[in-house]
Design a protein around this motif. Sequence first.
Motif, PDB file in Angstrom:
ATOM      1  N   VAL A 178      70.895  33.875  61.743  1.00  0.00           N
ATOM      2  CA  VAL A 178      70.378  32.792  60.903  1.00  0.00           C
ATOM      3  C   VAL A 178      69.232  32.074  61.602  1.00  0.00           C
ATOM      4  O   VAL A 178      68.181  31.805  60.997  1.00  0.00           O
ATOM      5  CB  VAL A 178      71.500  31.801  60.542  1.00  0.00           C
ATOM      6  CG1 VAL A 178      70.934  30.559  59.841  1.00  0.00           C
ATOM      7  CG2 VAL A 178      72.540  32.484  59.660  1.00  0.00           C
ATOM      8  N   ALA A 179      69.399  31.767  62.889  1.00  0.00           N
ATOM      9  CA  ALA A 179      68.346  31.073  63.636  1.00  0.00           C
ATOM     10  C   ALA A 179      67.069  31.916  63.678  1.00  0.00           C
ATOM     11  O   ALA A 179      65.961  31.395  63.470  1.00  0.00           O
ATOM     12  CB  ALA A 179      68.826  30.762  65.052  1.00  0.00           C
ATOM     13  N   ALA A 180      67.211  33.220  63.954  1.00  0.00           N
ATOM     14  CA  ALA A 180      66.036  34.098  64.011  1.00  0.00           C
ATOM     15  C   ALA A 180      65.353  34.186  62.656  1.00  0.00           C
ATOM     16  O   ALA A 180      64.115  34.205  62.567  1.00  0.00           O
ATOM     17  CB  ALA A 180      66.452  35.492  64.490  1.00  0.00           C
ATOM     18  N   THR A 181      66.140  34.202  61.588  1.00  0.00           N
ATOM     19  CA  THR A 181      65.584  34.287  60.238  1.00  0.00           C
ATOM     20  C   THR A 181      64.826  33.017  59.870  1.00  0.00           C
ATOM     21  O   THR A 181      63.716  33.070  59.311  1.00  0.00           O
ATOM     22  CB  THR A 181      66.703  34.531  59.211  1.00  0.00           C
ATOM     23  OG1 THR A 181      67.380  35.757  59.528  1.00  0.00           O
ATOM     24  CG2 THR A 181      66.157  34.612  57.802  1.00  0.00           C
ATOM     25  N   LEU A 182      65.401  31.872  60.180  1.00  0.00           N
ATOM     26  CA  LEU A 182      64.789  30.606  59.781  1.00  0.00           C
ATOM     27  C   LEU A 182      63.621  30.207  60.674  1.00  0.00           C
ATOM     28  O   LEU A 182      62.717  29.487  60.222  1.00  0.00           O
ATOM     29  CB  LEU A 182      65.851  29.501  59.778  1.00  0.00           C
ATOM     30  CG  LEU A 182      66.995  29.683  58.775  1.00  0.00           C
ATOM     31  CD1 LEU A 182      67.992  28.526  58.888  1.00  0.00           C
ATOM     32  CD2 LEU A 182      66.469  29.794  57.353  1.00  0.00           C
ATOM     33  N   SER A 230      57.739  34.781  58.624  1.00  0.00           N
ATOM     34  CA  SER A 230      57.768  35.989  57.806  1.00  0.00           C
ATOM     35  C   SER A 230      59.186  36.312  57.354  1.00  0.00           C
ATOM     36  O   SER A 230      59.432  36.621  56.175  1.00  0.00           O
ATOM     37  CB  SER A 230      57.191  37.174  58.599  1.00  0.00           C
ATOM     38  OG  SER A 230      57.291  38.362  57.852  1.00  0.00           O
ATOM     39  N   LEU A 231      60.141  36.247  58.284  1.00  0.00           N
ATOM     40  CA  LEU A 231      61.528  36.518  57.919  1.00  0.00           C
ATOM     41  C   LEU A 231      62.053  35.453  56.951  1.00  0.00           C
ATOM     42  O   LEU A 231      62.832  35.759  56.038  1.00  0.00           O
ATOM     43  CB  LEU A 231      62.407  36.553  59.167  1.00  0.00           C
ATOM     44  CG  LEU A 231      62.221  37.740  60.112  1.00  0.00           C
ATOM     45  CD1 LEU A 231      63.226  37.675  61.258  1.00  0.00           C
ATOM     46  CD2 LEU A 231      62.379  39.056  59.360  1.00  0.00           C
ATOM     47  N   HIS A 232      61.632  34.230  57.162  1.00  0.00           N
ATOM     48  CA  HIS A 232      62.059  33.148  56.265  1.00  0.00           C
ATOM     49  C   HIS A 232      61.579  33.417  54.843  1.00  0.00           C
ATOM     50  O   HIS A 232      62.341  33.268  53.881  1.00  0.00           O
ATOM     51  CB  HIS A 232      61.523  31.805  56.769  1.00  0.00           C
ATOM     52  CG  HIS A 232      62.019  30.631  55.979  1.00  0.00           C
ATOM     53  ND1 HIS A 232      61.316  30.104  54.918  1.00  0.00           N
ATOM     54  CD2 HIS A 232      63.161  29.880  56.078  1.00  0.00           C
ATOM     55  CE1 HIS A 232      61.976  29.080  54.416  1.00  0.00           C
ATOM     56  NE2 HIS A 232      63.109  28.932  55.096  1.00  0.00           N
ATOM     57  N   ARG A 233      60.321  33.841  54.692  1.00  0.00           N
ATOM     58  CA  ARG A 233      59.796  34.149  53.357  1.00  0.00           C
ATOM     59  C   ARG A 233      60.568  35.301  52.721  1.00  0.00           C
ATOM     60  O   ARG A 233      60.892  35.272  51.526  1.00  0.00           O
ATOM     61  CB  ARG A 233      58.308  34.492  53.437  1.00  0.00           C
ATOM     62  CG  ARG A 233      57.402  33.287  53.615  1.00  0.00           C
ATOM     63  CD  ARG A 233      55.954  33.654  53.363  1.00  0.00           C
ATOM     64  NE  ARG A 233      55.488  34.673  54.306  1.00  0.00           N
ATOM     65  CZ  ARG A 233      54.959  34.407  55.495  1.00  0.00           C
ATOM     66  NH1 ARG A 233      54.823  33.145  55.890  1.00  0.00           N
ATOM     67  NH2 ARG A 233      54.548  35.375  56.285  1.00  0.00           N
ATOM     68  N   THR A 234      60.866  36.324  53.518  1.00  0.00           N
ATOM     69  CA  THR A 234      61.621  37.467  53.007  1.00  0.00           C
ATOM     70  C   THR A 234      63.002  37.024  52.538  1.00  0.00           C
ATOM     71  O   THR A 234      63.467  37.421  51.459  1.00  0.00           O
ATOM     72  CB  THR A 234      61.767  38.550  54.096  1.00  0.00           C
ATOM     73  OG1 THR A 234      60.470  38.989  54.495  1.00  0.00           O
ATOM     74  CG2 THR A 234      62.576  39.739  53.581  1.00  0.00           C
ATOM     75  N   TRP A 235      63.663  36.194  53.345  1.00  0.00           N
ATOM     76  CA  TRP A 235      64.986  35.696  52.981  1.00  0.00           C
ATOM     77  C   TRP A 235      64.939  34.862  51.699  1.00  0.00           C
ATOM     78  O   TRP A 235      65.784  35.038  50.803  1.00  0.00           O
ATOM     79  CB  TRP A 235      65.569  34.868  54.128  1.00  0.00           C
ATOM     80  CG  TRP A 235      66.814  34.133  53.755  1.00  0.00           C
ATOM     81  CD1 TRP A 235      68.043  34.657  53.501  1.00  0.00           C
ATOM     82  CD2 TRP A 235      66.935  32.718  53.552  1.00  0.00           C
ATOM     83  NE1 TRP A 235      68.931  33.668  53.168  1.00  0.00           N
ATOM     84  CE2 TRP A 235      68.284  32.472  53.192  1.00  0.00           C
ATOM     85  CE3 TRP A 235      66.040  31.651  53.659  1.00  0.00           C
ATOM     86  CZ2 TRP A 235      68.743  31.181  52.927  1.00  0.00           C
ATOM     87  CZ3 TRP A 235      66.513  30.371  53.397  1.00  0.00           C
ATOM     88  CH2 TRP A 235      67.838  30.142  53.034  1.00  0.00           C
TER      89      TRP A 235
END
Length: 396
Positions: free
Chosen positions: A295-299, A303-308
């Motif tokens: 979750v931390a890496a995604t947020l 780029s990962l945040h947009r994908t999520w």
Amino acid sequence: MNKTAFFDSLTEQKPDPLLELIAKFAADPRPGKIDLGVGVYRDETGRTPVMKAVKAAEHHLWETQQSKSYIGPEGDPVFLRTLASEVFGERRGGKPVAGIQTPGGTGALRLAAELLALDKRRKIWIGTPTWVNHQAIFASVGLQIATYRFFDIEKQTVLVDEMLTTLRNAAPGDAVLLQTSCHNPTGAALSQQNWRDIADIIAAKGLIPLFDNAYQGLGRGRVEDAAGMIDVIETVAEAMVAVSCSKSFSLYRERTGAAYLFGDRQASLNKAIGNLASYARTSYSMPPAHGAAIVAATLEDPSLHRTWVDELSEMRTRIVEIRLAAAEAFGQFRPELANIGSQEGMFSLLPISPENVRQLRSEHGIYMPDSGRINVAGMRVRDIASVAERIGPYLT
């Protein structure tokens, strides 16, 4: 030699009904069987996929993570900071916040229950029907439980007046459990005015709100789903929030969650978090790290945040599509069930008797709990009409 019979003396516990349902569904050989019971998101193929953002974050962790050492009872500070920013945004009424990582949202609820139970005079008010595990969690720590009617199953409407009257009559210092959005098991949504009224009563009566925030982003949107909760947090003196990442990140088996506390003084919040950490230490000691790191890496990564965000939006869009189709199909049998279309999240509660639920299971291979709660995301759009035709005659 003396022989003990301790294990034989134990009271046999009834199996969890939902877990029993999973086993019965798995053992059913019929090819056309349908699972509307298990509370997980499914796509149109019937799978619960790993999100692309999660896969990418896991790959990043595989490349960069250098230790599997303990993270401490309080958990991963980066996870807590980034998740708080995502869940609450900037609207907090200037209130300080403190958090602790937990094994899922259930772990957060349990720690909050431990804290609330320090005052033996306190009651926690719970609207019914509610998630089957809510009352068990609070009862397990000796907290007094009081209930009120939240939802009329026959009319498929929220009983707002009963709820507000109950809160007005609660004692100062009592707690009230509130589901932030996508109510489990009813899917019923409160209006923004309802939330403002709730906030005013809680503040005036000196109640402590505990939010179960398990489905943010699967109702109307990430910000919209939290708006009522934020209204309350801004209005009251203190608030508690249990956050689950199981649904919004599809991290069910990673058991990723957090408990957040809001108040007027950071020092008081730190003391309360210290108490929660103490409960954690004597229960599970340290929270699991992998899901929080995902979750931390995604947020943290734009780029990962947009994908999520895009993936979460796709999930929400699919749920809305199913709801609209289900409202039309089920509404032909019971006009009130057209309200399924205006409900939100994965669950709705059908007016059906336990006997008819069991008959549906045996005769048609349609699986749901005896309560009549259905996971709408367990249906494929193309199957909704036929599912409604099979369920319709059994509605009470």
